[in-house]
Design a protein around this motif. Sequence first.
Motif, PDB file in Angstrom:
ATOM      1  N   ASP A   1      39.606  35.010  26.840  1.00 37.80           N
ATOM      2  CA  ASP A   1      39.866  36.230  25.856  1.00 37.80           C
ATOM      3  C   ASP A   1      41.270  36.483  26.195  1.00 37.80           C
ATOM      4  O   ASP A   1      42.068  37.565  25.511  1.00 37.80           O
ATOM      5  CB  ASP A   1      39.680  37.601  26.330  1.00 37.80           C
TER       6      ASP A   1
ATOM      7  N   GLY B   1      43.250  34.707  24.539  1.00 40.34           N
ATOM      8  CA  GLY B   1      43.924  34.583  23.597  1.00 40.34           C
ATOM      9  C   GLY B   1      43.758  32.969  22.719  1.00 40.34           C
ATOM     10  O   GLY B   1      44.973  32.879  22.004  1.00 40.34           O
ATOM     11  N   LYS B   2      43.577  32.210  23.484  1.00 37.17           N
ATOM     12  CA  LYS B   2      43.650  30.534  23.240  1.00 37.17           C
ATOM     13  C   LYS B   2      43.428  30.160  22.566  1.00 37.17           C
ATOM     14  O   LYS B   2      44.429  29.588  21.444  1.00 37.17           O
ATOM     15  CB  LYS B   2      43.079  29.989  24.537  1.00 37.17           C
ATOM     16  N   SER B   3      42.298  30.641  21.835  1.00 38.19           N
ATOM     17  CA  SER B   3      41.898  29.855  20.643  1.00 38.19           C
ATOM     18  C   SER B   3      41.824  30.996  19.101  1.00 38.19           C
ATOM     19  O   SER B   3      43.044  29.675  18.134  1.00 38.19           O
ATOM     20  CB  SER B   3      40.174  29.971  20.528  1.00 38.19           C
ATOM     21  N   THR B   4      42.604  31.950  19.380  1.00 34.03           N
ATOM     22  CA  THR B   4      43.329  32.750  18.526  1.00 34.03           C
ATOM     23  C   THR B   4      44.620  31.804  18.387  1.00 34.03           C
ATOM     24  O   THR B   4      45.303  31.334  16.895  1.00 34.03           O
ATOM     25  CB  THR B   4      43.864  33.976  18.370  1.00 34.03           C
TER      26      THR B   4
ATOM     27  N   SER C   1      38.546  39.226  13.759  1.00 37.93           N
ATOM     28  CA  SER C   1      40.294  39.689  14.741  1.00 37.93           C
ATOM     29  C   SER C   1      39.670  38.407  15.105  1.00 37.93           C
ATOM     30  O   SER C   1      41.228  37.523  15.843  1.00 37.93           O
ATOM     31  CB  SER C   1      40.106  40.489  16.533  1.00 37.93           C
TER      32      SER C   1
ATOM     33  N   ASN D   1      51.137  36.279  25.693  1.00 40.91           N
ATOM     34  CA  ASN D   1      50.438  36.518  24.250  1.00 40.91           C
ATOM     35  C   ASN D   1      50.079  37.683  24.135  1.00 40.91           C
ATOM     36  O   ASN D   1      50.241  38.806  25.720  1.00 40.91           O
ATOM     37  CB  ASN D   1      48.864  35.524  23.960  1.00 40.91           C
ATOM     38  N   LYS D   2      49.295  38.276  23.408  1.00 36.29           N
ATOM     39  CA  LYS D   2      49.961  39.685  22.664  1.00 36.29           C
ATOM     40  C   LYS D   2      50.970  40.982  23.575  1.00 36.29           C
ATOM     41  O   LYS D   2      50.439  41.455  23.317  1.00 36.29           O
ATOM     42  CB  LYS D   2      47.984  40.309  23.483  1.00 36.29           C
TER      43      LYS D   2
ATOM     44  N   ASP E   1      52.605  41.968  21.302  1.00 36.37           N
ATOM     45  CA  ASP E   1      52.186  43.221  20.677  1.00 36.37           C
ATOM     46  C   ASP E   1      52.025  44.011  20.884  1.00 36.37           C
ATOM     47  O   ASP E   1      52.055  45.040  20.200  1.00 36.37           O
ATOM     48  CB  ASP E   1      51.464  42.637  19.203  1.00 36.37           C
TER      49      ASP E   1
ATOM     50  N   SER F   1      52.628  36.162  20.273  1.00 35.81           N
ATOM     51  CA  SER F   1      52.035  37.004  19.448  1.00 35.81           C
ATOM     52  C   SER F   1      51.082  36.343  18.989  1.00 35.81           C
ATOM     53  O   SER F   1      50.827  35.881  17.340  1.00 35.81           O
ATOM     54  CB  SER F   1      51.865  38.733  18.400  1.00 35.81           C
ATOM     55  N   GLY F   2      49.694  36.275  19.353  1.00 39.68           N
ATOM     56  CA  GLY F   2      48.694  34.551  18.055  1.00 39.68           C
ATOM     57  C   GLY F   2      48.342  35.603  16.675  1.00 39.68           C
ATOM     58  O   GLY F   2      48.036  35.170  15.695  1.00 39.68           O
ATOM     59  N   ILE F   3      47.900  36.560  16.973  1.00 36.28           N
ATOM     60  CA  ILE F   3      46.630  37.637  16.311  1.00 36.28           C
ATOM     61  C   ILE F   3      48.587  37.384  14.794  1.00 36.28           C
ATOM     62  O   ILE F   3      47.748  37.085  13.609  1.00 36.28           O
ATOM     63  CB  ILE F   3      46.606  38.995  16.593  1.00 36.28           C
TER      64      ILE F   3
HETATM   65  P1  GDP Z   1      39.897  32.661  23.920  1.00 34.04           P
HETATM   66  O1  GDP Z   1      39.238  33.562  25.051  1.00 34.04           O
HETATM   67  O2  GDP Z   1      41.349  32.780  25.708  1.00 34.04           O
HETATM   68  O3  GDP Z   1      40.529  31.395  23.485  1.00 34.04           O
HETATM   69  O4  GDP Z   1      40.584  34.423  23.355  1.00 34.04           O
HETATM   70  P2  GDP Z   1      40.054  34.354  21.788  1.00 34.04           P
HETATM   71  O5  GDP Z   1      41.057  34.017  20.740  1.00 34.04           O
HETATM   72  O6  GDP Z   1      38.950  34.489  21.488  1.00 34.04           O
HETATM   73  O7  GDP Z   1      40.470  36.166  21.691  1.00 34.04           O
HETATM   74  C1  GDP Z   1      39.758  36.966  22.436  1.00 34.04           C
HETATM   75  C2  GDP Z   1      40.790  38.360  21.650  1.00 34.04           C
HETATM   76  O8  GDP Z   1      41.786  39.072  21.280  1.00 34.04           O
HETATM   77  C3  GDP Z   1      39.768  38.656  20.256  1.00 34.04           C
HETATM   78  O9  GDP Z   1      39.473  39.301  19.849  1.00 34.04           O
HETATM   79  C4  GDP Z   1      41.310  38.175  19.775  1.00 34.04           C
HETATM   80  O10 GDP Z   1      41.035  38.733  18.137  1.00 34.04           O
HETATM   81  C5  GDP Z   1      42.507  38.742  20.169  1.00 34.04           C
HETATM   82  N1  GDP Z   1      43.264  38.263  20.224  1.00 34.04           N
HETATM   83  C6  GDP Z   1      44.437  37.074  20.296  1.00 34.04           C
HETATM   84  N2  GDP Z   1      45.722  37.122  20.413  1.00 34.04           N
HETATM   85  C7  GDP Z   1      46.071  38.574  19.884  1.00 34.04           C
HETATM   86  C8  GDP Z   1      47.163  38.687  20.111  1.00 34.04           C
HETATM   87  O11 GDP Z   1      48.062  37.866  20.154  1.00 34.04           O
HETATM   88  N3  GDP Z   1      47.413  40.651  19.924  1.00 34.04           N
HETATM   89  C9  GDP Z   1      45.779  40.926  19.887  1.00 34.04           C
HETATM   90  N4  GDP Z   1      46.358  42.736  19.882  1.00 34.04           N
HETATM   91  N5  GDP Z   1      45.123  40.273  19.927  1.00 34.04           N
HETATM   92  C10 GDP Z   1      44.714  39.659  20.175  1.00 34.04           C
END
Ligand code: GDP
Length: 475
Positions: free
Chosen positions: A43, A45-48, A79, A179-180, A182, A217-219
């Motif tokens: 979580d 945010g790697k994949s995002t 998201s 990351n994140k 924001d 910010s990945g998102i």
């Molecule tokens: P992973 O398990 O590391 O691959 O994480 P995901 O990419 O699945 O992201 C986990 C959660 O974090 C999701 O709900 C994303 O939308 C959220 N997320 C990822 N990047 C960001 C970011 O830069 N900002 C915010 N606010 N949320 C993010």
Amino acid sequence: KVSSVAKLSAVETAITTATNHKQRQRPSGAKPAVNFVVVGHVDAGKSTLMGHMLYLLGCVNKKTVMKYKQEAQKMGKSSFYYAWILDETDEERTRGVTMDIARACFETENRKYHILDAPGHRDFIPNMITGASQSDAALLVICATRGEFESGFDLGGQTREHALLIRALGVSHIVVAVNKMDTIDWGKDRFDEIDAILRTFLVRQAGFTKTTFVPVSGISGENLVQPLPASHPCRKWYNGPTLIEALEQLPAAERPENMPLRIVVNDVLKSTANVLGLSAKVEAGHIEFGDKVFLMPRADLATVKGVCIDDHTGAAPPTMASKSEVCFAGDQILITLAGNFENEAITAGNVICRGGLDCLVPCKRFTVRIVVFDVPIPVIRGTKAELFAHSLCAPCTVKMLKCTLDKATGEVLKEKPRCLPKNSTALVVLETDTPVNLEAYSKCKPLGRISLRANGITIAAGIIDTAHTEVNAAL
Ligand code: GDP
């Protein structure tokens, strides 16, 4: 007994039979490739982040992204749609047992990047090791949100374990995507706090030689590819690279194209008594149609009947190489071999090499420099484990604890310790039940990186210092 004598003599034959091949150079103009593994707490945010970066780099079209966006909204997971991009490009993950990691590629003007996205869950550590052991560098994704960085970094979180693991496997450069940003209004204080804690750990404890921290910010996609606009709150205090610029600054790995041939078999696609279709990776050297090779550890002699880069994108890989081209170190290939094979004996973890001085001699005993993880029971002489390396998995025993070492300087701390507690670095002697295809890290990095697992957890990872060949002595 009889079969082990027969095997020995087959290897002896390989060592004494030089196989001729042409010297080849990869055509100039080919962009250097960089493999990097994406790691971090679940979580973070790697994949995002990776999905969004692939989109911004033009690797995915807008229509596909819009489709994902709608589907994600329908599922109440709006998201997550960038994360699905990586899932879309990961059809290769069904390829063989070892590849349960998402793969994707992108190119910049200067380079070609191969991304291995390793799942963050604890259960996926073996897959992460597969990813890490194919990587030149690592991208560590950290969540800047208050409390989340801490839970990923402190005990039970995967950040430390991942970092120690990739370093133990020889990766020395790491880019940290904070990351994140924001969620914390791009605050300098929080960024600096994470930078201070994490950099100390990465450099002092894990021993990385180069670290770069990038706020992103990945998102929203900010600071991934395009520089932040002058009016951006982050620009008040940050003048460093975007994420892609930080990746461009990583040194390109040497491609050992002129080193002795080493091809690791990842999957057997077709197998009859005299033809093999394999999916494999060239780790060193180069290969072409007509080359005579040996398949280790059995030392079966074979002739290359077809070889090509594996660039298919369909779900099921073809069973045979469709054409013939010269393939070089770093290439993922399909290869067809003709020879006399004992079908069940050819599996993932076999290695294709040439004969004579270039031959890979399978061994059972290795001196290995390991980092011990957060283990419940210390490692002692006699500890039994599963040894993982490239696409190999083999039972092994810790035969000797030679000494413990200082992580940063490599100085000997204690000779012949009685046990290795968690987080220690040590030189140990390992023995596998049967000869396996591994060699010193200094000779061939991909064949010299190993990890050890016992009772479902990773207990240690490291690099091979010496492979003790009995065959040489016997000759
Ligand atoms: P992973 O398990 O590391 O691959 O994480 P995901 O990419 O699945 O992201 C986990 C959660 O974090 C999701 O709900 C994303 O939308 C959220 N997320 C990822 N990047 C960001 C970011 O830069 N900002 C915010 N606010 N949320 C993010």
